[in-house]
Design a protein around this motif. Structure first.
Motif, short mmCIF file in Angstrom:
data_model
loop_
_atom_site.label_atom_id
_atom_site.label_comp_id
_atom_site.label_asym_id
_atom_site.label_seq_id
_atom_site.Cartn_x
_atom_site.Cartn_y
_atom_site.Cartn_z
N VAL A 122 0.83 -1.21 0.00
CA VAL A 122 0.00 0.00 0.00
C VAL A 122 0.86 1.26 0.00
N SER A 123 1.97 1.24 0.71
CA SER A 123 2.71 2.47 0.96
C SER A 123 3.95 2.68 0.09
N GLU A 124 4.58 1.62 -0.37
CA GLU A 124 5.84 1.77 -1.10
C GLU A 124 5.62 2.20 -2.55
N GLU A 125 6.69 2.72 -3.14
CA GLU A 125 6.66 3.08 -4.56
C GLU A 125 6.34 1.84 -5.40
N ALA A 126 5.54 2.01 -6.44
CA ALA A 126 5.04 0.88 -7.23
C ALA A 126 6.17 0.03 -7.80
N ARG A 127 7.28 0.67 -8.18
CA ARG A 127 8.38 -0.10 -8.78
C ARG A 127 9.06 -1.03 -7.78
N ILE A 128 8.85 -0.79 -6.49
CA ILE A 128 9.45 -1.65 -5.47
C ILE A 128 8.58 -2.88 -5.21
N ILE A 129 7.32 -2.81 -5.57
CA ILE A 129 6.38 -3.88 -5.23
C ILE A 129 6.78 -5.24 -5.82
N PRO A 130 7.23 -5.32 -7.09
CA PRO A 130 7.65 -6.64 -7.59
C PRO A 130 8.76 -7.26 -6.76
N VAL A 131 9.67 -6.44 -6.24
CA VAL A 131 10.75 -6.95 -5.40
C VAL A 131 10.19 -7.51 -4.09
N ILE A 132 9.28 -6.75 -3.48
CA ILE A 132 8.66 -7.19 -2.22
C ILE A 132 7.84 -8.45 -2.45
N ALA A 133 7.02 -8.45 -3.50
CA ALA A 133 6.14 -9.59 -3.77
C ALA A 133 6.93 -10.85 -4.08
N ALA A 134 8.00 -10.71 -4.86
CA ALA A 134 8.82 -11.88 -5.21
C ALA A 134 9.54 -12.44 -3.98
N ALA A 135 10.04 -11.55 -3.13
CA ALA A 135 10.73 -12.01 -1.91
C ALA A 135 9.76 -12.74 -0.99
N TYR A 136 8.56 -12.20 -0.86
CA TYR A 136 7.54 -12.83 -0.01
C TYR A 136 7.13 -14.18 -0.59
N ALA A 137 6.92 -14.24 -1.90
CA ALA A 137 6.55 -15.50 -2.55
C ALA A 137 7.65 -16.54 -2.38
N ASP A 138 8.89 -16.11 -2.53
CA ASP A 138 10.02 -17.01 -2.36
C ASP A 138 10.01 -17.63 -0.96
N GLU A 139 9.76 -16.80 0.03
CA GLU A 139 9.75 -17.26 1.42
C GLU A 139 8.59 -18.22 1.69
#
Length: 236
Positions: free
Chosen positions: A51-68
């Motif tokens: 919700v809060s981070e810059e949109a370009r950062i979201i793929p990095v966050i989402a991929a890291a979370y999915a990996d975990e």
């Protein structure tokens, strides 16, 4: 093939019996499913970032979370006594060491919804671009391509007129669409990595057990968080 009345009756009794037995197994599975409050809390934390981070950062966050989440799923479901050791599968050059491999094997085994795994593979590829390319214009084109051409427009299915207005998505900007899609995909991933394989092992169709009329309580918790985050993004 012609059946006698007795054969037709026997076949119908067998079908009714099989259906009732299957419904009983689903009910028992749902009753025994834990709320998994720790996983729900982690999901709530990652949603706050989306919700809060810059949109370009979201793929990095989402991929890291999915990996975990995928790593934890494989650790739970792969036997301890697998030849070579379970940890060797997920480290170094093991067949489950990278997110791409985890997505591929989960897809091949049918251990998660296949459409969800395809969506995360798209995000993984954009994450790689963000990590290894410096051309901002190129990265913006990749993000636009992901949002407009590759992703499923999940937001168009969410407006029920109660929790979310029916056409709330009509005036959304592309980046907000991406945020909403990421939240609902991450919610499904959190839910399915915990319960999909256990349903398979209980000889139950996961779609029926996890998304049927009497789904586990974890789904309700995930849905509430997803709806509230969506409201924040679209400012409802």
């Amino acid at each position: 093939m012609k059946l006698s009345d007795g054969e037709k009756w026997g076949l119908q009794v067998y079908r009714n019996y099989s259906r009732a037995f299957g419904e009983h197994r689903v009910k028992k599975f749902v009753e025994q499913a834990s709320p998994f409050e720790a996983e729900v809390k982690l999901f709530e934390q990652v949603v706050a970032l989306v919700v809060s981070e810059e949109a370009r950062i979201i793929p990095v966050i989402a991929a890291a979370y999915a990996d975990e989440r995928l790593e934890e799923m494989f650790k739970r479901e792969i036997p301890d006594d697998v030849p070579g050791g379970r940890s060797a599968l997920m480290s170094g050059f093991g067949p489950l060491a990278r997110l791409s491999q985890r997505i591929q094997l989960a897809f091949a085994f049918g251990w998660l919804s296949k459409d969800l795994l395809v969506e995360f593979d798209h995000i993984r590829k954009v994450r790689n671009d963000l990590s290894h390319k410096w051309d901002i214009e190129l990265l913006e084109r990749r993000m636009k391509e992901l949002i407009e051409e590759k992703q499923t427009p999940i937001e168009e299915q969410l407006g029920d007129g109660l929790r979310l207005p029916e056409n709330f998505h009509s005036s959304m900007q592309p980046q907000d669409r991406f945020r909403v899609r990421a939240i609902w995909m991450l919610g499904r991933l959190t839910y399915e990595t915990r319960l999909w394989v256990p349903a398979l092992k209980a000889d139950i169709a996961p779609e029926e057990a996890l998304y049927g009329p009497n789904a586990p309580v974890m789904l309700r918790s995930i849905a509430v968080i997803s709806v509230e985050a969506t409201k924040k993004i679209v400012r409802i």
